[in-house]
Design a protein around this motif. Structure first.
Motif, mmCIF file in Angstrom:
data_model
loop_
_atom_site.group_PDB
_atom_site.id
_atom_site.type_symbol
_atom_site.label_atom_id
_atom_site.label_comp_id
_atom_site.label_asym_id
_atom_site.label_seq_id
_atom_site.Cartn_x
_atom_site.Cartn_y
_atom_site.Cartn_z
ATOM 1 N N PRO A 162 -29.039 -48.654 55.951
ATOM 2 C CA PRO A 162 -30.338 -48.199 55.415
ATOM 3 C C PRO A 162 -30.331 -46.677 55.337
ATOM 4 O O PRO A 162 -29.664 -46.012 56.130
ATOM 5 C CB PRO A 162 -31.340 -48.692 56.468
ATOM 6 C CG PRO A 162 -30.638 -49.781 57.196
ATOM 7 C CD PRO A 162 -29.185 -49.411 57.196
ATOM 8 N N LYS A 192 -30.645 -51.280 47.873
ATOM 9 C CA LYS A 192 -31.823 -51.471 47.030
ATOM 10 C C LYS A 192 -32.935 -50.512 47.463
ATOM 11 O O LYS A 192 -33.154 -50.300 48.656
ATOM 12 C CB LYS A 192 -32.345 -52.909 47.142
ATOM 13 C CG LYS A 192 -31.329 -53.979 46.768
ATOM 14 C CD LYS A 192 -31.068 -53.998 45.276
ATOM 15 C CE LYS A 192 -30.141 -55.177 44.910
ATOM 16 N NZ LYS A 192 -29.837 -55.204 43.460
ATOM 17 N N GLN A 229 -30.151 -48.410 44.055
ATOM 18 C CA GLN A 229 -30.397 -46.976 44.158
ATOM 19 C C GLN A 229 -29.609 -46.211 43.093
ATOM 20 O O GLN A 229 -28.532 -46.625 42.680
ATOM 21 C CB GLN A 229 -30.003 -46.459 45.548
ATOM 22 C CG GLN A 229 -28.512 -46.540 45.840
ATOM 23 C CD GLN A 229 -28.127 -45.727 47.057
ATOM 24 O OE1 GLN A 229 -28.453 -44.545 47.175
ATOM 25 N NE2 GLN A 229 -27.423 -46.357 47.993
ATOM 26 N N LYS A 283 -36.395 -49.608 48.479
ATOM 27 C CA LYS A 283 -37.516 -50.355 49.059
ATOM 28 C C LYS A 283 -38.851 -49.636 48.867
ATOM 29 O O LYS A 283 -39.885 -50.269 48.724
ATOM 30 C CB LYS A 283 -37.276 -50.571 50.560
ATOM 31 C CG LYS A 283 -36.017 -51.351 50.888
ATOM 32 C CD LYS A 283 -36.059 -52.769 50.324
ATOM 33 C CE LYS A 283 -37.096 -53.618 51.023
ATOM 34 N NZ LYS A 283 -37.102 -55.007 50.511
ATOM 35 N N HIS A 284 -38.803 -48.323 48.894
ATOM 36 C CA HIS A 284 -40.063 -47.574 48.808
ATOM 37 C C HIS A 284 -39.776 -46.133 48.388
ATOM 38 O O HIS A 284 -38.689 -45.612 48.661
ATOM 39 C CB HIS A 284 -40.778 -47.586 50.162
ATOM 40 C CG HIS A 284 -42.201 -47.146 50.106
ATOM 41 N ND1 HIS A 284 -43.148 -47.735 49.288
ATOM 42 C CD2 HIS A 284 -42.862 -46.158 50.773
ATOM 43 C CE1 HIS A 284 -44.315 -47.144 49.455
ATOM 44 N NE2 HIS A 284 -44.163 -46.180 50.347
ATOM 45 N N ILE A 295 -38.371 -49.416 42.313
ATOM 46 C CA ILE A 295 -38.512 -50.286 43.478
ATOM 47 C C ILE A 295 -37.816 -51.631 43.257
ATOM 48 O O ILE A 295 -37.995 -52.281 42.233
ATOM 49 C CB ILE A 295 -39.997 -50.535 43.808
ATOM 50 C CG1 ILE A 295 -40.743 -49.209 43.965
ATOM 51 C CG2 ILE A 295 -40.124 -51.383 45.072
ATOM 52 C CD1 ILE A 295 -40.219 -48.318 45.051
ATOM 53 N N GLY A 296 -37.024 -52.040 44.259
ATOM 54 C CA GLY A 296 -36.338 -53.328 44.191
ATOM 55 C C GLY A 296 -35.043 -53.290 43.404
ATOM 56 O O GLY A 296 -34.342 -54.294 43.322
ATOM 57 N N VAL A 333 -33.978 -46.610 51.157
ATOM 58 C CA VAL A 333 -33.021 -47.602 50.649
ATOM 59 C C VAL A 333 -32.630 -48.555 51.775
ATOM 60 O O VAL A 333 -32.432 -48.134 52.919
ATOM 61 C CB VAL A 333 -31.758 -46.890 50.103
ATOM 62 C CG1 VAL A 333 -30.758 -47.896 49.565
ATOM 63 C CG2 VAL A 333 -32.146 -45.883 49.026
ATOM 64 N N ASP A 334 -32.500 -49.865 51.452
ATOM 65 C CA ASP A 334 -32.089 -50.816 52.483
ATOM 66 C C ASP A 334 -30.563 -50.874 52.585
ATOM 67 O O ASP A 334 -29.844 -50.192 51.845
ATOM 68 C CB ASP A 334 -32.683 -52.205 52.221
ATOM 69 C CG ASP A 334 -32.155 -52.872 50.948
ATOM 70 O OD1 ASP A 334 -31.114 -52.421 50.410
ATOM 71 O OD2 ASP A 334 -32.770 -53.849 50.486
#
Length: 211
Positions: A96, A185, A73, A187-188, A69-70, A180-181
């Motif tokens: 995203p 990154k 990817q 995100k969840h 997370i964060g 992924v955003d």
């Protein structure tokens, strides 16, 4: 020895017998109570130990997922439905993404859950990149057959072993969904979202379907 003395001795004997029986009855009851108390304490200790083990297991799972997370990817390669080799970052770049790792042999996750993702795909496909990464050994024809059977609208990518290793995905983890955003990154992460969502599975005529 007169009758009065005999009566006195007999009375003392009876009193001794009664006292003896009463003493051992109390002792046995006390032993049973102590035994039951000890047994209850053992059961409570087992319950507490199980709670701690379950809690530790959950923490380990959460820690494993939190490692991603964060962060950027994980990039990996695969083959798209046209037979072209691509990498995930090139697919999701600047947009995203919802990356769904699945396996044909996973009955509830693949045959019961995946078709429900079509609604999200129809609603957000212009804003979000959806990719379903198949982790089972397969080919283009089988993918086409599977998509029609489910049915599934989301583009499917045949993932290589680096897809599994990158996110440390095990057989019991799928479906494994990475969100992924637009900056790439993570995100969840959602693991096994199908969990008892469907009580009765549909009939599926496929060799890899597991009852």
């Amino acid at each position: 020895m007169n009758n009065k003395l005999l009566a006195t001795l007999f009375g003392l004997f009876l009193a001794f017998i009664v006292s003896f029986v009463f003493f051992f009855a109390l002792k046995e009851k006390s032993t049973d109570t102590s035994s039951q108390t000890a047994k209850n304490n053992v059961e409570e200790a087992k319950k507490e130990t199980k709670k701690e083990e379950d809690s530790k297991g959950l923490d380990l799972d959460e820690k494993k997922l939190s490692d991603f997370i964060g962060k950027e990817q994980i990039n990996f390669h695969g083959i798209d439905e046209t037979g072209k080799e691509v990498d995930m970052k090139s697919i999701t770049q600047g947009k995203p993404a919802v990356i769904i790792f699945f396996a044909i042999g996973d009955k509830p996750g693949t045959f019961d859950f995946l078709p429900n993702m079509n609604k999200l795909y129809d609603k957000y496909k212009d804003k979000v990149q959806f990719v379903a990464v198949l982790l089972s050994r397969s080919d283009a024809e089988e993918v086409k057959e599977l998509k029609e059977m489910l049915p599934l609208k989301i583009p499917v990518l045949l993932g290589y072993s680096d897809a599994i290793k990158g996110y440390e995905i095990s057989k019991v983890d799928v479906p494994f969904i990475v969100i992924v955003d637009a900056n790439g990154k993570v995100k969840h992460i959602v693991v096994r979202p199908e969990s008892e969502m469907i009580e009765e599975a549909p009939y599926v005529d496929h060799k890899d379907y597991k009852n």
